[in-house]
Design an enzyme around this catalytic site. Structure first.
Site, PDB file in Angstrom:
ATOM      1  NE  ARG A 106     -84.630 -73.681   0.362  1.00 28.41           N
ATOM      2  CZ  ARG A 106     -85.799 -74.174   0.745  1.00 28.41           C
ATOM      3  NH1 ARG A 106     -86.032 -74.418   2.012  1.00 28.41           N
ATOM      4  NH2 ARG A 106     -86.735 -74.382  -0.133  1.00 28.41           N
ATOM      5  CB  CYS A 108     -83.430 -76.911  -2.447  1.00 27.14           C
ATOM      6  SG  CYS A 108     -84.030 -78.548  -1.975  1.00 27.14           S
TER       7      CYS A 108
END
Length: 129
Positions: A106, A108
């Site tokens: 991920r 962010c």
């Protein structure tokens, strides 16, 4: 095998010239979802990042499901936040969907703005092969 557009009425219709997702050679590329109600097209949450995050993940789950995929097949996500101060709240809700087993890779990031004034947007890539 040609690319296949994935479309479902269980997630909001795109607000531009793109598909909710594209299946290409076993990979599912899901466009970013913002907290829109798929039936009305209205924003959900009235600025409450928790309510927005739940709707975003509900929309993303609907697109995955239409392609025959589940959260367990997601290998990569990108989380876009209007304010990184919302990170902990979004992260806790995100973990409800992606926290079991092997969590996806991920990124962010905080962005200057998101479509329709959303506080959170999430996209993902899943392996269906």
């Amino acid at each position: 095998m040609p690319n296949q557009a994935i479309t479902t009425t269980a997630a909001p219709a795109p607000v531009g010239p793109y598909n909710q997702a594209v299946l290409a050679g076993g990979w599912l590329y899901c466009s970013g979802q913002i907290p829109l109600d798929p039936t009305t097209g209205a924003m959900v949450g009235a600025g409450d990042v928790a309510a927005e995050t739940y709707q975003v993940l509900k929309n993303l789950k609907a697109v995955l499901s239409e392609a025959g995929a589940s959260a367990e097949q997601v290998v990569r996500t990108t989380v876009f936040l209007a304010d990184l101060a919302d990170f902990a709240t979004v992260n806790a809700i995100y973990a409800e969907m992606f926290g079991s087993g092997v969590s996806p890779a991920r990124a962010c990031v905080q962005v200057a703005a998101l479509p329709k004034g959303a506080r959170v947007e999430i996209d993902c890539v899943a392996w269906l092969g």
